[in-house]
Design a protein around this motif. Structure first.
Motif, PDB file in Angstrom:
ATOM      1  N   SER A  57       0.854  -1.404  -0.012  1.00  0.00           N
ATOM      2  CA  SER A  57      -0.057  -0.069  -0.055  1.00  0.00           C
ATOM      3  C   SER A  57       0.861   1.212  -0.169  1.00  0.00           C
ATOM      4  N   GLN A 101      -7.921   0.353   0.015  1.00  0.00           N
ATOM      5  CA  GLN A 101      -7.987  -0.777   0.376  1.00  0.00           C
ATOM      6  C   GLN A 101      -9.050  -1.109   1.404  1.00  0.00           C
ATOM      7  N   ASP A 181      -6.202  -1.092  -4.725  1.00  0.00           N
ATOM      8  CA  ASP A 181      -5.489  -1.708  -3.273  1.00  0.00           C
ATOM      9  C   ASP A 181      -6.342  -2.473  -2.804  1.00  0.00           C
TER      10      ASP A 181
END
Ligand SMILES: Nc1ncnc2c1ncn2[C@@H]1O[C@H](COP(=O)(O)OP(=O)(O)OP(=O)(O)O)[C@@H](O)[C@H]1O
Ligand SMILES: Nc1ncnc2c1ncn2[C@@H]1O[C@H](COP(=O)(O)OP(=O)(O)OP(=O)(O)O)[C@@H](O)[C@H]1O
Ligand SMILES: [Mg+2]
Ligand SMILES: [Mg+2]
Lengths: 327, 337
Positions: A57, A101, A181
């Motif tokens: 990330s 994410q 992500d």
């Protein structure tokens, strides 16, 4: 896919200064990304895999300059991204986007969905407000959300729908490069399949380029055209999908594929030889090759010197002394 | 098939569980029956929101009541109906005979205490040892679940750990129970990468072998099911739609939803070189307005008129395989390979 480079990453480093645990005064350096070099080619889907906490990330965010770099370079179509002014950078966000994410925490709970999706259109003052609304409705349809729901708030959607809101938001300005992500990791398989198809549709329709970070090898193998493997802040192997899946050479990549769950109970194996040893920390990484304490093939040299990432066959590079036959 | 000779540890019988909400009654679990034998791993799979966690929490009386309530059914554990137990009695079982790994670590971990002290507490409550011994045990468990620098990390507060580490801290806490007959693991590895996931799954397998523990494993990851399950129960919108031994679920599925799940997996061999997946179209129905028919009907390619009128009865395919579908014959014919 052409051979034009959309992104060139050169010896990029991102270190965080963090408080040492226990002690309040002293700080230590956490080398989340520690010298990585690779290109992203126009129209490709570059899969990124690696252990939790290895810096995926952080790498994605630094490549988009959402984080400042510590060292190194990121070139966007040949231009130094970190040399750009704030105004120029704002312009760049029209071309590069990230799907975050965590769909839950990346959406503002107090904003209606239409506002969230249209945010960047508002910031860049694109079109009239009526045109912006049309664009939002179009985007919602494109990601499979009913435009009628545009006045709802994020918590009124399911996890999979929230992930689509995040995707619609990142598509608003028609970016040409998107970092995804763990865009599908939290979703159950049937929603995951819908989103993967959507990403592929969009890529074909608009010829996007993706960097696709995920921990599910099945997903990465399906969607990627090339795969990059990270371990503790560095790239240990990179190759085309075919090559990496069938002929990976780095001991960490091997471990990764062995650890990946089977697809049928018939393929179960007793005692897969998983690696031993403690998971290392990026604050105090092992000397030499960071993987050596857990590597079954490690030799003396691995303890002292970090192996460079070297091409071992055309388009396939690995960072391992043993593989490079340099021991 | 010695599974069949083994004793039943837990049986859920015709459970109906619902929540009263402002918008109406949510029927989260309907007519659900599940049997877990001693030493067996049963996995519960199904779409997000289909009632897996509610089922797991019903065993332990951990659902909020109200708004939740048991409408009917029994949950028999080692001969006792857990639903008739007092709070104090169920609490005594929890942490000794029944252990739970929660889906969301933050609900299980107390933010104001260090993770190590919370694990040590489990030892202190149920076993005779000193504080220091308990803390050493906590470090040992941290090492077992592969948390780096365990001696230091036991002193961290939950928010100081990464998502994956928190999940492992919670697994460590569940492992602190002296002798769990039943381990309920709700999505224990979702936040973990494959190498750590494999280690955690190995750990559960080891425990299972050493102490004859049964596992109720809830997951949406079919790879985890393929690795771990003895038997599989597939749920959809609160109902059980198929139940079988793991091999039959993967190689001889009879329910259209089970088939859809397997077809959605990118790792499915049929997708070698393909550029699209066969996703199941549509979305799960709203549990508030769901009728008496099969809840999958609106997304099902085998759907016939009967499907929206009544929920099908059990069809026994083999001794270890049952399906609840009006048109399972059609599914079977089409998918014979
Ligand atoms: N803002 C930050 N401040 C301090 N440390 C950070 C920060 N962001 C990340 N880190 C640390 O950097 C390392 C890499 O984190 P990163 O989130 O990039 O990992 P990742 O590969 O994406 O992991 P995951 O698979 O769990 O998402 C970790 O050790 C993490 O704790
Ligand atoms: N406290 C509550 N009040 C009202 N409805 C609830 C409550 N808790 C759960 N539900 C509902 O019950 C249904 C089943 O929820 P449950 O948490 O068991 O799903 P799940 O199968 O575990 O899903 P996931 O895979 O997303 O964890 C859902 O529709 C949910 O919205
Ligand atoms: Mg990450
Ligand atoms: Mg759940």
């Amino acid at each position: 896919m052409s051979n034009d480079k959309i992104i060139e990453v050169k010896d990029l480093k991102k270190h965080f200064r963090i408080k040492s645990e226990g002690a309040t005064e002293s700080t230590s350096l956490l080398k989340a990304v520690d010298g990585i070099t690779f290109d992203v080619l126009e129209g490709e889907i570059l899969g990124v895999v690696g252990e939790s906490g290895c810096g995926k990330s952080t790498m994605g965010k630094t490549v988009l300059r959402l984080y400042d770099k510590t060292e190194g370079e990121v070139l966007y179509r040949g231009e130094d991204l970190f040399a750009k002014s704030e105004v120029q950078m704002k312009e760049m966000t029209r071309k590069m986007q990230m799907i975050f994410q965590d769909p839950y925490s990346s959406l503002n709970p107090r904003k209606k969905v239409a506002k969230i999706i249209g945010q960047s259109l508002d910031i860049h003052k694109i079109g009239t407000s009526a045109e912006r609304l049309d664009r939002v409705k179009y985007l919602m349809e494109e990601v499979g959300l009913n435009p009628k729901f545009r006045s709802r708030y994020p918590h009124q959607f399911s996890g999979g729908q929230r992930q689509r809101i995040g995707i619609a938001r990142s598509l608003a300005l028609q970016p040409e490069f998107i970092v995804c992500d763990e865009a599908v990791s939290a979703l159950d398989v049937s929603v995951q399949a819908q989103i993967l198809n959507l990403l592929l549709d969009l890529q074909e329709r608009h010829s996007f380029t993706y960097m696709f970070i995920a921990h599910d090898l099945g997903v990465v193998e399906f969607i990627s055209t090339r795969i990059l493997v990270m371990y503790l802040g560095r790239i240990v192997e990179i190759a085309t999908k075919e090559e990496l899946v069938n002929r990976h050479v780095h001991p960490y990549t091997k471990a990764l594929f062995i650890a990946s769950p089977v697809v049928s109970p018939r393929d179960r194996k007793e005692g897969k030889h998983l690696f031993q040893g403690d998971v290392p920390s990026p604050i105090n990484p092992p000397s030499g090759c960071h993987f050596h304490p857990r590597c079954p093939y490690a030799v003396e040299k691995c303890k002292h010197a970090y192996p460079p990432l070297k091409e071992i066959s055309p388009g396939h590079s690995a960072a391992c002394w043993v593989v490079q036959n340099d021991i | 098939m010695n599974q069949h000779e083994k004793e039943t540890l837990l049986s859920i019988e015709d459970l109906n569980f619902s929540f009263t909400t402002q918008r109406g009654i949510v029927r989260a679990v309907r007519d659900l029956s599940i049997n877990i034998k001693k030493g067996e791993t049963l996995t519960l799979v199904g779409e997000s929101g289909c009632g897996k966690s509610v089922t797991a929490h019903a065993i332990n009386q951990l659902n909020p009541m109200p708004p939740g309530h048991v409408d009917s059914g029994k949950i028999v554990f080692n001969g006792t109906d857990l639903l008739t137990l007092k709070k104090s009695e169920i609490e005594a079982l929890r942490g000794t005979q029944i252990s739970m790994i929660f889906q969301e670590p933050m609900t299980a971990l107390n933010p104001v205490f260090t993770v190590g002290s919370q694990i040590a507490d489990v030892f202190l409550t149920h076993q005779d040892m000193t504080k220091q011994e308990a803390m050493e045990k906590a470090v040992e468990l941290f090492r077992l679940v592969k948390i780096p620098a365990p001696e230091r990390r036991v002193h961290s507060y939950p928010h100081q750990l990464s998502g994956g580490m928190r999940q492992r801290a919670m697994i460590a806490m569940a492992l602190a129970s002296p002798n769990p007959g039943l381990m309920i693991a709700d999505e224990p590895t979702t936040a973990l990468d494959v190498t750590i996931q494999a280690q955690i799954l190995d750990l559960l397998q080891d425990l299972k072998q050493h102490i004859e523990m049964s596992i109720l494993l809830i997951t949406h990851d079919m790879g985890v099911v393929a690795e771990m399950a003895d038997r599989v129960v597939v749920m959809y919108a609160g109902r059980k739609v198929e139940e079988a031994d793991a091999d039959s679920i993967f190689h001889n599925p009879h329910h259209p939803y089970t088939l859809g799940l397997l077809n959605s997996l990118p790792s499915n061999k049929k997708y070698k070189g393909a550029r699209r997946l066969e996703a199941i179209d549509g979305t799960v129905p709203d549990l508030l307005t769901i009728g008496e028919g099969c809840p999958f009907a609106n997304r099902c390619v085998y759907q016939t008129g009967e499907c929206s009128r009544s929920f099908p009865k059990e069809t026994i395919i083999s001794e270890s395989h049952s399906v609840w579908c009006h048109n399972y014959q059609a599914v079977k014919t089409e998918n014979r390979q």
